[in-house]
Design a protein around this motif. Structure first.
Motif, PDB file in Angstrom:
ATOM      1  N   SER A 121      -2.008   7.081 -14.511  1.00 49.67           N
ATOM      2  CA  SER A 121      -2.012   5.859 -13.715  1.00 49.67           C
ATOM      3  C   SER A 121      -1.558   6.156 -12.291  1.00 49.67           C
ATOM      4  CB  SER A 121      -1.119   4.804 -14.355  1.00 49.67           C
ATOM      5  OG  SER A 121       0.217   5.216 -14.324  1.00 49.67           O
ATOM      6  N   HIS A 122      -2.036   5.346 -11.383  1.00 52.19           N
ATOM      7  CA  HIS A 122      -1.685   5.500  -9.975  1.00 52.19           C
ATOM      8  C   HIS A 122      -0.427   4.699  -9.671  1.00 52.19           C
ATOM      9  CE1 HIS A 122      -5.437   7.441  -8.627  1.00 52.19           C
ATOM     10  NE2 HIS A 122      -5.973   6.782  -9.640  1.00 52.19           N
ATOM     11  N   PRO A 123       0.390   5.178  -8.753  1.00 44.60           N
ATOM     12  CA  PRO A 123       1.563   4.388  -8.365  1.00 44.60           C
ATOM     13  C   PRO A 123       1.113   3.129  -7.620  1.00 44.60           C
ATOM     14  CG  PRO A 123       1.321   6.293  -6.929  1.00 44.60           C
ATOM     15  CD  PRO A 123       0.293   6.428  -8.012  1.00 44.60           C
ATOM     16  N   LEU A 124       1.874   2.056  -7.783  1.00 46.35           N
ATOM     17  CA  LEU A 124       1.565   0.825  -7.057  1.00 46.35           C
ATOM     18  C   LEU A 124       1.766   1.053  -5.572  1.00 46.35           C
ATOM     19  CD1 LEU A 124       3.086  -1.974  -9.295  1.00 46.35           C
ATOM     20  CD2 LEU A 124       0.722  -1.167  -9.171  1.00 46.35           C
ATOM     21  N   MET A 125       0.809   0.600  -4.787  1.00 45.63           N
ATOM     22  CA  MET A 125       0.844   0.799  -3.344  1.00 45.63           C
ATOM     23  C   MET A 125       0.948  -0.541  -2.611  1.00 45.63           C
ATOM     24  SD  MET A 125      -1.983   3.810  -3.549  1.00 45.63           S
ATOM     25  CE  MET A 125      -2.169   4.294  -1.883  1.00 45.63           C
ATOM     26  N   PHE A 126       1.631  -1.477  -3.246  1.00 46.85           N
ATOM     27  CA  PHE A 126       1.816  -2.800  -2.655  1.00 46.85           C
ATOM     28  C   PHE A 126       3.062  -3.430  -3.245  1.00 46.85           C
ATOM     29  CE2 PHE A 126      -0.451  -3.453  -6.563  1.00 46.85           C
ATOM     30  CZ  PHE A 126       0.053  -4.625  -7.084  1.00 46.85           C
ATOM     31  N   ASP A 127       3.494  -4.514  -2.628  1.00 42.94           N
ATOM     32  CA  ASP A 127       4.651  -5.283  -3.087  1.00 42.94           C
ATOM     33  C   ASP A 127       4.163  -6.712  -3.329  1.00 42.94           C
ATOM     34  OD1 ASP A 127       6.990  -6.768  -3.337  1.00 42.94           O
ATOM     35  OD2 ASP A 127       7.932  -5.959  -1.542  1.00 42.94           O
ATOM     36  N   ASP A 128       4.423  -7.250  -4.509  1.00 44.74           N
ATOM     37  CA  ASP A 128       3.988  -8.610  -4.829  1.00 44.74           C
ATOM     38  C   ASP A 128       4.522  -9.653  -3.847  1.00 44.74           C
ATOM     39  OD1 ASP A 128       2.222  -8.545  -7.065  1.00 44.74           O
ATOM     40  OD2 ASP A 128       3.907  -8.044  -8.360  1.00 44.74           O
ATOM     41  N   ALA A 129       5.644  -9.372  -3.208  1.00 46.59           N
ATOM     42  CA  ALA A 129       6.230 -10.322  -2.266  1.00 46.59           C
ATOM     43  C   ALA A 129       5.667 -10.176  -0.848  1.00 46.59           C
ATOM     44  CB  ALA A 129       7.750 -10.148  -2.229  1.00 46.59           C
ATOM     45  N   ASP A 130       4.779  -9.220  -0.631  1.00 47.13           N
ATOM     46  CA  ASP A 130       4.180  -9.001   0.684  1.00 47.13           C
ATOM     47  C   ASP A 130       3.483 -10.287   1.142  1.00 47.13           C
ATOM     48  OD1 ASP A 130       2.517  -8.335   2.827  1.00 47.13           O
ATOM     49  OD2 ASP A 130       1.844  -6.455   1.938  1.00 47.13           O
ATOM     50  N   PRO A 131       3.860 -10.833   2.304  1.00 46.62           N
ATOM     51  CA  PRO A 131       3.266 -12.093   2.752  1.00 46.62           C
ATOM     52  C   PRO A 131       1.747 -12.025   2.935  1.00 46.62           C
ATOM     53  CG  PRO A 131       5.018 -11.392   4.258  1.00 46.62           C
ATOM     54  CD  PRO A 131       4.907 -10.357   3.198  1.00 46.62           C
ATOM     55  N   VAL A 132       1.217 -10.860   3.316  1.00 45.66           N
ATOM     56  CA  VAL A 132      -0.230 -10.718   3.458  1.00 45.66           C
ATOM     57  C   VAL A 132      -0.899 -10.858   2.087  1.00 45.66           C
ATOM     58  CG1 VAL A 132      -2.082  -9.078   4.031  1.00 45.66           C
ATOM     59  CG2 VAL A 132      -0.127  -9.350   5.570  1.00 45.66           C
ATOM     60  N   LEU A 133      -0.340 -10.202   1.086  1.00 44.56           N
ATOM     61  CA  LEU A 133      -0.888 -10.296  -0.268  1.00 44.56           C
ATOM     62  C   LEU A 133      -0.789 -11.724  -0.792  1.00 44.56           C
ATOM     63  CD1 LEU A 133      -2.102  -9.076  -2.810  1.00 44.56           C
ATOM     64  CD2 LEU A 133       0.193  -8.286  -3.443  1.00 44.56           C
ATOM     65  N   VAL A 134       0.303 -12.398  -0.517  1.00 43.18           N
ATOM     66  CA  VAL A 134       0.477 -13.791  -0.950  1.00 43.18           C
ATOM     67  C   VAL A 134      -0.627 -14.659  -0.348  1.00 43.18           C
ATOM     68  CG1 VAL A 134       1.993 -15.815  -0.784  1.00 43.18           C
ATOM     69  CG2 VAL A 134       2.945 -13.577  -1.384  1.00 43.18           C
ATOM     70  N   ARG A 135      -0.890 -14.490   0.948  1.00 47.40           N
ATOM     71  CA  ARG A 135      -1.934 -15.289   1.614  1.00 47.40           C
ATOM     72  C   ARG A 135      -3.323 -14.976   1.058  1.00 47.40           C
ATOM     73  NH1 ARG A 135      -0.438 -17.915   6.626  1.00 47.40           N
ATOM     74  NH2 ARG A 135      -2.518 -18.806   6.472  1.00 47.40           N
ATOM     75  N   LEU A 136      -3.578 -13.687   0.799  1.00 45.56           N
ATOM     76  CA  LEU A 136      -4.876 -13.311   0.230  1.00 45.56           C
ATOM     77  C   LEU A 136      -5.054 -13.927  -1.155  1.00 45.56           C
ATOM     78  CD1 LEU A 136      -5.198  -9.587   1.297  1.00 45.56           C
ATOM     79  CD2 LEU A 136      -6.548 -11.524   2.124  1.00 45.56           C
ATOM     80  N   ARG A 137      -4.007 -13.871  -1.959  1.00 47.44           N
ATOM     81  CA  ARG A 137      -4.092 -14.467  -3.299  1.00 47.44           C
ATOM     82  C   ARG A 137      -4.361 -15.961  -3.225  1.00 47.44           C
ATOM     83  NH1 ARG A 137       0.780 -10.874  -5.947  1.00 47.44           N
ATOM     84  NH2 ARG A 137      -0.578  -9.285  -6.876  1.00 47.44           N
ATOM     85  N   GLU A 138      -3.769 -16.634  -2.254  1.00 47.47           N
ATOM     86  CA  GLU A 138      -4.025 -18.070  -2.081  1.00 47.47           C
ATOM     87  C   GLU A 138      -5.490 -18.316  -1.735  1.00 47.47           C
ATOM     88  OE1 GLU A 138      -1.259 -19.237   0.960  1.00 47.47           O
ATOM     89  OE2 GLU A 138       0.455 -19.195  -0.408  1.00 47.47           O
ATOM     90  N   ALA A 139      -6.041 -17.491  -0.857  1.00 48.67           N
ATOM     91  CA  ALA A 139      -7.449 -17.654  -0.459  1.00 48.67           C
ATOM     92  C   ALA A 139      -8.384 -17.356  -1.629  1.00 48.67           C
ATOM     93  CB  ALA A 139      -7.770 -16.745   0.729  1.00 48.67           C
ATOM     94  N   VAL A 140      -8.098 -16.305  -2.380  1.00 55.76           N
ATOM     95  CA  VAL A 140      -8.948 -15.924  -3.509  1.00 55.76           C
ATOM     96  C   VAL A 140      -8.862 -16.967  -4.623  1.00 55.76           C
ATOM     97  CG1 VAL A 140      -9.247 -14.207  -5.336  1.00 55.76           C
ATOM     98  CG2 VAL A 140      -8.934 -13.461  -2.980  1.00 55.76           C
ATOM     99  N   ALA A 141      -7.721 -17.612  -4.771  1.00 51.60           N
ATOM    100  CA  ALA A 141      -7.544 -18.612  -5.835  1.00 51.60           C
ATOM    101  C   ALA A 141      -8.515 -19.780  -5.682  1.00 51.60           C
ATOM    102  CB  ALA A 141      -6.104 -19.122  -5.844  1.00 51.60           C
TER     103      ALA A 141
END
Length: 143
Positions: free
Chosen positions: A2-22
């Motif tokens: 498995s690959h190491p995680l290269m992101f943080d769930d609390a990252d504000p950019v990721l949070v915004r992307l998840r909102e848009a994808v939802a």
């Protein structure tokens, strides 16, 4: 392996992307190669990836990593303008298959950060490139 995680769930950019994808019907997130990726439907095709790189993007010819690089399938009509945009790049591995990347940390975004309406539009257009007719009907119906 498995690959190491290269992101943080609390990252504000990721949070915004998840909102848009939802907002996209049946879009699903899966971690692949340590990065969040999104598909149109649980068994559908990939339409977005957070994080990428540019081969030869470093002075020594190595890969330049862009943790906030959003990879997507551009609308063919928009592709020439995107390729000319200084925020955009040809992503390693994905680029030859027609993908584009936009650096959400680019200095050209200005102090206010990315235009999230534009990012959401890029996600919708990429989703449209791979979604089934059924999912497109749901999207167009506002589901």
């Amino acid at each position: 392996m498995s690959h190491p995680l290269m992101f943080d769930d609390a990252d504000p950019v990721l949070v915004r992307l998840r909102e848009a994808v939802a907002r996209l019907p049946e879009a699903t997130e899966k971690i692949s190669h340590g990065r969040p990726t999104w598909k149109a439907g649980p068994t559908g095709k990939l339409f977005a990836v957070l994080g990428g790189g540019i081969k030869g993007g470093l002075p020594d010819g190595g890969m330049r990593r862009l943790d906030h690089g959003l990879l997507f399938l551009p609308d063919p009509v928009d592709e020439p303008a995107l390729r000319a945009d200084p925020r955009c790049f040809l992503p390693a591995y994905y680029g030859p298959a027609g993908w584009c990347g936009i650096d959400l940390d680019s200095p050209e975004t200005g102090p206010a950060g990315p235009d999230w309406e534009e990012v959401a539009e890029l996600l919708v257009l990429s989703y449209r490139r791979v979604a089934t007719r059924r999912l497109l009907a749901l999207l167009d119906a506002g589901a």
